[in-house]
Enzyme design. Structure first.
Site, PDB file in Angstrom:
ATOM      1  N   SER A 148       7.922   3.278   5.171  1.00  0.00           N
ATOM      2  CA  SER A 148       8.635   3.054   3.871  1.00  0.00           C
ATOM      3  C   SER A 148       9.598   2.023   3.748  1.00  0.00           C
ATOM      4  CB  SER A 148       9.120   4.546   3.758  1.00  0.00           C
ATOM      5  OG  SER A 148      10.265   4.877   4.727  1.00  0.00           O
ATOM      6  N   ASN A 162      10.997   2.252  -3.189  1.00  0.00           N
ATOM      7  CA  ASN A 162      12.160   2.741  -2.540  1.00  0.00           C
ATOM      8  C   ASN A 162      13.673   1.912  -2.595  1.00  0.00           C
ATOM      9  OD1 ASN A 162      11.145   5.110  -1.477  1.00  0.00           O
ATOM     10  ND2 ASN A 162      10.694   4.110   0.696  1.00  0.00           N
ATOM     11  N   GLU A 170       1.661   1.097  -2.007  1.00  0.00           N
ATOM     12  CA  GLU A 170       2.033  -0.227  -2.084  1.00  0.00           C
ATOM     13  C   GLU A 170       1.383  -0.922  -0.942  1.00  0.00           C
ATOM     14  OE1 GLU A 170       6.624   0.117  -3.641  1.00  0.00           O
ATOM     15  OE2 GLU A 170       6.530   0.945  -1.733  1.00  0.00           O
ATOM     16  N   HIS A 193       1.636   1.828   1.877  1.00  0.00           N
ATOM     17  CA  HIS A 193       2.797   2.905   1.926  1.00  0.00           C
ATOM     18  C   HIS A 193       2.624   3.792   0.827  1.00  0.00           C
ATOM     19  CE1 HIS A 193       7.002   3.769   0.514  1.00  0.00           C
ATOM     20  NE2 HIS A 193       6.657   4.609   1.249  1.00  0.00           N
TER      21      HIS A 193
HETATM   22  N1  CAA Z   1      -2.770  18.572  -1.663  1.00  0.00           N
HETATM   23  C1  CAA Z   1      -3.778  18.763  -2.646  1.00  0.00           C
HETATM   24  N2  CAA Z   1      -3.255  19.109  -3.800  1.00  0.00           N
HETATM   25  C2  CAA Z   1      -1.921  19.143  -4.029  1.00  0.00           C
HETATM   26  C3  CAA Z   1      -1.115  19.194  -3.077  1.00  0.00           C
HETATM   27  C4  CAA Z   1      -1.391  18.718  -1.697  1.00  0.00           C
HETATM   28  N3  CAA Z   1      -0.546  18.696  -0.538  1.00  0.00           N
HETATM   29  N4  CAA Z   1       0.325  19.367  -3.356  1.00  0.00           N
HETATM   30  C5  CAA Z   1       0.246  19.516  -4.835  1.00  0.00           C
HETATM   31  N5  CAA Z   1      -1.066  19.304  -5.042  1.00  0.00           N
HETATM   32  C6  CAA Z   1      -1.719  19.785  -6.629  1.00  0.00           C
HETATM   33  C7  CAA Z   1      -1.435  21.111  -6.950  1.00  0.00           C
HETATM   34  O1  CAA Z   1      -2.820  21.803  -6.679  1.00  0.00           O
HETATM   35  C8  CAA Z   1      -1.633  20.873  -8.411  1.00  0.00           C
HETATM   36  O2  CAA Z   1      -2.921  20.708  -8.750  1.00  0.00           O
HETATM   37  P1  CAA Z   1      -3.617  21.365 -10.362  1.00  0.00           P
HETATM   38  O3  CAA Z   1      -2.769  20.485 -11.454  1.00  0.00           O
HETATM   39  O4  CAA Z   1      -5.032  20.867 -10.372  1.00  0.00           O
HETATM   40  O5  CAA Z   1      -3.437  22.590 -10.147  1.00  0.00           O
HETATM   41  C9  CAA Z   1      -1.053  19.582  -8.575  1.00  0.00           C
HETATM   42  O6  CAA Z   1      -0.745  18.969  -7.597  1.00  0.00           O
HETATM   43  C10 CAA Z   1       0.687  19.850  -9.080  1.00  0.00           C
HETATM   44  O7  CAA Z   1       1.088  20.643  -8.130  1.00  0.00           O
HETATM   45  P2  CAA Z   1       2.217  21.925  -8.516  1.00  0.00           P
HETATM   46  O8  CAA Z   1       1.430  22.482  -9.647  1.00  0.00           O
HETATM   47  O9  CAA Z   1       2.108  22.767  -7.136  1.00  0.00           O
HETATM   48  O10 CAA Z   1       3.467  21.696  -8.648  1.00  0.00           O
HETATM   49  P3  CAA Z   1       4.170  20.519  -9.874  1.00  0.00           P
HETATM   50  O11 CAA Z   1       3.328  20.417 -11.077  1.00  0.00           O
HETATM   51  O12 CAA Z   1       5.674  20.887  -9.975  1.00  0.00           O
HETATM   52  O13 CAA Z   1       4.026  19.117  -9.009  1.00  0.00           O
HETATM   53  C11 CAA Z   1       4.848  17.384  -7.498  1.00  0.00           C
HETATM   54  C12 CAA Z   1       4.427  18.835  -7.749  1.00  0.00           C
HETATM   55  C13 CAA Z   1       3.358  16.603  -7.629  1.00  0.00           C
HETATM   56  C14 CAA Z   1       5.261  17.339  -5.960  1.00  0.00           C
HETATM   57  C15 CAA Z   1       5.818  16.948  -8.509  1.00  0.00           C
HETATM   58  O14 CAA Z   1       6.783  17.688  -8.541  1.00  0.00           O
HETATM   59  C16 CAA Z   1       6.051  15.510  -8.664  1.00  0.00           C
HETATM   60  O15 CAA Z   1       5.414  14.619  -8.804  1.00  0.00           O
HETATM   61  N6  CAA Z   1       7.328  15.168  -7.870  1.00  0.00           N
HETATM   62  C17 CAA Z   1       7.901  13.794  -7.487  1.00  0.00           C
HETATM   63  C18 CAA Z   1       7.197  13.383  -6.188  1.00  0.00           C
HETATM   64  C19 CAA Z   1       7.613  12.064  -5.746  1.00  0.00           C
HETATM   65  O16 CAA Z   1       8.462  11.305  -6.782  1.00  0.00           O
HETATM   66  N7  CAA Z   1       7.565  11.557  -4.854  1.00  0.00           N
HETATM   67  C20 CAA Z   1       7.629  10.423  -4.234  1.00  0.00           C
HETATM   68  C21 CAA Z   1       8.593  10.410  -3.049  1.00  0.00           C
HETATM   69  S1  CAA Z   1       9.096   9.193  -2.762  1.00  0.00           S
HETATM   70  C22 CAA Z   1       8.238   8.645  -1.277  1.00  0.00           C
HETATM   71  O17 CAA Z   1       7.491   9.574  -0.927  1.00  0.00           O
HETATM   72  C23 CAA Z   1       8.437   7.404  -0.623  1.00  0.00           C
HETATM   73  C24 CAA Z   1       9.242   7.142   0.546  1.00  0.00           C
HETATM   74  O18 CAA Z   1       8.692   6.325   1.230  1.00  0.00           O
HETATM   75  C25 CAA Z   1      10.507   8.301   0.823  1.00  0.00           C
END
Ligand code: CAA
Length: 289
Positions: free
Chosen positions: A123, A194, A156, A144
């Site tokens: 990351s 990031n 990325e 990434h």
């Molecule tokens: N596998 C398959 N499907 C999944 C899943 C997984 N692991 N996790 C969630 N889903 C699916 C759910 O089944 C759902 O699908 P449907 O819409 O078809 O029902 C969909 O994704 C949305 O999930 P939820 O309904 O459970 O929850 P939500 O609508 O609150 O979304 C989230 C959850 C996608 C995590 C959302 O809150 C989000 O986008 N959060 C921000 C995430 C983010 O910013 N990530 C980047 C972090 S930084 C990083 O990763 C980089 C680093 O290096 C640190």
């Protein structure tokens, strides 16, 4: 190597990112090897995939047969040598520590045929530095992914100083085959996302330290004011406070710029073992620690 030649992907690490990437590769139809150090870690990786998939079944979004087919294309391993057999691409998602990664890449280079492509899911660490311990810097690239990897659309693709155009092209096409949208990024600490996202999360800890608002209100303000799906503390707890701190430390070290100084509060919470959802407690309490 062309993207059509990629049949089997070996994912190293069965943590949040490794398991998510393995699942993503399997959903796209690839045969997948997932490797971690112990049976327990590998089992944990399968559980991390199964839980959200079972929730989708319960909600009528997927059938049980589809879940079993996704998991059935993934083989778990603890032996590195066994996991690498027949792999065309290796995606590494092990602990974010340069020393650990370099040692692993030295071993990988000895164990895999020359044409195999190495992609690191780091990351923020240097692709060039990791690639330098192998004899294939031109076939070494960053891919990434973002958490949760099966859902988030971005990859990325990071070009190290020696990465060839062909390898960057392959990583871009492979990302598309995985159902993702790639962006090509030159090597630079934190890459694009990031570099922008983690300092914002870090600043939220400074706001809290200065008692500007409660955690709930800081999260609410960012969700309602910028349409973020999660507030900064919800996101920090979701991705891991230790992960955020490690990224800040790389940004600070590489740039020397005080604007990237990790918040003392973030440091303190990490020192206390409050790493977020994974330890049951971060900024918020999840009833587990
Ligand atoms: N596998 C398959 N499907 C999944 C899943 C997984 N692991 N996790 C969630 N889903 C699916 C759910 O089944 C759902 O699908 P449907 O819409 O078809 O029902 C969909 O994704 C949305 O999930 P939820 O309904 O459970 O929850 P939500 O609508 O609150 O979304 C989230 C959850 C996608 C995590 C959302 O809150 C989000 O986008 N959060 C921000 C995430 C983010 O910013 N990530 C980047 C972090 S930084 C990083 O990763 C980089 C680093 O290096 C640190």
């Amino acid at each position: 190597m062309q993207v059509e030649d990629v049949q089997r992907v070996c994912v190293l690490g069965a943590g949040t990112m490794g398991a998510g990437i393995a699942q993503t590769c399997s959903v796209a139809g690839f045969s997948v090897a997932m490797r971690d150090l112990t049976e327990e870690f590998v089992e944990g990786g399968f559980q991390r995939m199964r839980d959200p998939l079972e929730k989708r079944v319960a909600r009528g979004k997927m059938t049980q047969e589809e879940v079993e087919a996704i998991l059935g294309r993934i083989e778990g391993f603890t032996s590195l040598e066994e996991a690498l057999k027949g792999a065309d691409v290796v995606i590494e998602a092990v602990f974010e520590e340069m020393g650990i990664k370099k040692e692993l890449y030295g071993e990988l280079d000895r164990l895999t045929p020359d044409e195999v492509i190495f992609a690191s899911n780091t990351s923020s660490l240097s692709i060039t530095e990791m690639a330098a311990v192998t004899g294939r810097s031109d076939r070494f690239v960053g891919m990434h992914f973002f958490n949760p990897a099966p859902v988030m659309k971005l990859v990325e693709v990071i070009r190290g100083s020696e990465t060839s155009d062909e390898t960057v092209q392959l990583a871009m096409e492979l990302s598309r085959k995985l159902g993702k949208e790639p962006v090509e990024v030159k090597e630079s600490a934190g890459f694009v996302v990031n570099r922008l996202l983690v300092p914002m999360l870090n600043e939220a800890f400074n706001l809290l330290l200065e008692n500007v608002a409660s955690p709930e209100d800081i999260d609410k303000a960012m969700k309602l004011g910028t349409n973020m799906p999660m507030g900064p503390f919800e996101l920090a707890d979701f991705t891991g406070l230790d992960v955020g701190l490690a990224v800040m430390e790389v940004l600070h070290r590489e740039s020397g710029d005080p604007k990237f100084r990790p918040s003392p509060l973030l440091r303190q919470l990490v020192r206390a073992g409050r790493l977020g959802r994974k330890t049951g407690r971060g900024v918020y309490d999840y009833g587990g620690g």
